[in-house]
Scaffold this motif. Sequence first.
Motif, PDB file in Angstrom:
ATOM      1  N   ASN A  36       0.856  -1.193   0.000  1.00 51.28           N
ATOM      2  CA  ASN A  36       0.000   0.000   0.000  1.00 51.28           C
ATOM      3  C   ASN A  36       0.887   1.235   0.000  1.00 51.28           C
ATOM      4  N   SER A  68      -3.078   0.258  -3.766  1.00 50.55           N
ATOM      5  CA  SER A  68      -2.797  -1.074  -3.207  1.00 50.55           C
ATOM      6  C   SER A  68      -2.474  -2.034  -4.339  1.00 50.55           C
ATOM      7  N   ASP A 128      -6.863  -9.397   0.051  1.00 54.96           N
ATOM      8  CA  ASP A 128      -7.518  -8.712   1.150  1.00 54.96           C
ATOM      9  C   ASP A 128      -6.457  -8.248   2.138  1.00 54.96           C
ATOM     10  N   SER A 129      -6.432  -6.958   2.424  1.00 57.86           N
ATOM     11  CA  SER A 129      -5.371  -6.414   3.266  1.00 57.86           C
ATOM     12  C   SER A 129      -5.431  -6.921   4.696  1.00 57.86           C
ATOM     13  N   LYS A 130      -6.623  -7.225   5.186  1.00 58.89           N
ATOM     14  CA  LYS A 130      -6.748  -7.687   6.568  1.00 58.89           C
ATOM     15  C   LYS A 130      -6.434  -9.166   6.696  1.00 58.89           C
ATOM     16  N   ALA A 131      -7.002  -9.978   5.832  1.00 60.16           N
ATOM     17  CA  ALA A 131      -6.791 -11.428   5.924  1.00 60.16           C
ATOM     18  C   ALA A 131      -5.521 -11.872   5.222  1.00 60.16           C
ATOM     19  N   ALA A 132      -4.982 -11.021   4.309  1.00 61.03           N
ATOM     20  CA  ALA A 132      -3.765 -11.348   3.552  1.00 61.03           C
ATOM     21  C   ALA A 132      -3.933 -12.624   2.750  1.00 61.03           C
ATOM     22  N   ASP A 141     -14.956  -1.786  -0.575  1.00 61.81           N
ATOM     23  CA  ASP A 141     -14.229  -0.769   0.172  1.00 61.81           C
ATOM     24  C   ASP A 141     -13.129  -0.120  -0.654  1.00 61.81           C
TER      25      ASP A 141
END
Length: 358
Positions: free
Chosen positions: A158, A175, A186-190, A203
């Motif tokens: 990012n 990103s 997915d940035s949170k779950a990678a 999002d």
Amino acid sequence: MTWLLPLTLLFSLWGPLADAGSVNYGGACQVGNQKLEFGTYQFQSDCDSTSFCNSSSLCDHKGCRKDEYPFGYATGANLPPRCDTGFFCPDEGDQCLPVLAVGSPCQFDRDDECEGPPNFKDLADKTGYGLNVNGSVCLNNVCMWANATLGNNCTVENTGYTVYSSTNETVNIVSRDNCSPGLYCDSKAAVCMAMKDLAASCDADKECSSFNCLASGVCGVSADKPKHVATWVYVVVGICILGGIIATLIGMYFLHRGHRTAEREKRMQYWREQNAFRQNILQMQETARHSIMSLPQSGNHSPRSTVYSREGLASEESQLPMLAPQSKSSALRHQFSDDGFDGSEESIVIQRRDPGRF
């Protein structure tokens, strides 16, 4: 977060190029001053845009270029060559170097510096949004292949770019990841996840197959997709255009017809006035003629006979010797003759009627 760089960001990227180093060819420079400009991440050095700082700390002519039309060169100038397949031109532009293997360090956002995978045709970006170059991607300054599959771990980079507008300055997050085409990381779950269809909640732009996440939080149509309208719209527009042309022609016809009618009425009024004037003159002439012919005469002689008798008397008097002054009537007759009268009945009658006027 988004995959697309807005137009204002492109302008911001051009700005540092225009503000490149001012040292010309042969001037002194420092290799340690080379850096990426904060906010735009453009390569900067002490040398101008047509030279690089060599190992001798002198600005030298660039030995290669990565762009078709590099910045800073005059029209018609000799441009450095582009690198062949299997080579790349680094940001410094000193010389062409072989592409780097997976895991090798690479310069920021330089996917073209990395060696492509064997199945690069399947992994290459076909969207035109710059997801990778021939299946290779440089993330966090490390060469990778964009081959992470659905549900597997992925790498995300990012980057915040400074975006300038006419009123303020904001940050646009871009990103990037190493997931296979049709997937996003997915940035949170990678982990790699499938891209979403239209109207799905989102999002970031990278989550949508159209790469366009609307402000309402749903995936919209692609920003560069042509706008297609139904056939009936063309029909309605054509009818409106044709109707407008016809209405204009009809309006011009009635407008000019009104002008022609007004001009015709003016000519008719002029003709009527002239004709009435002529009729008045003729009527006055006729009235005068009747008035003269109806004058009362002494005796039983008519006005015409009186005139003729007067003419005979005048003729006889003209034969007499000039022993005495001419008579009054003879003088009048000669006077009228000298004034140009043609001796018509009307002129003679006027002489007879009122000889004292003269």
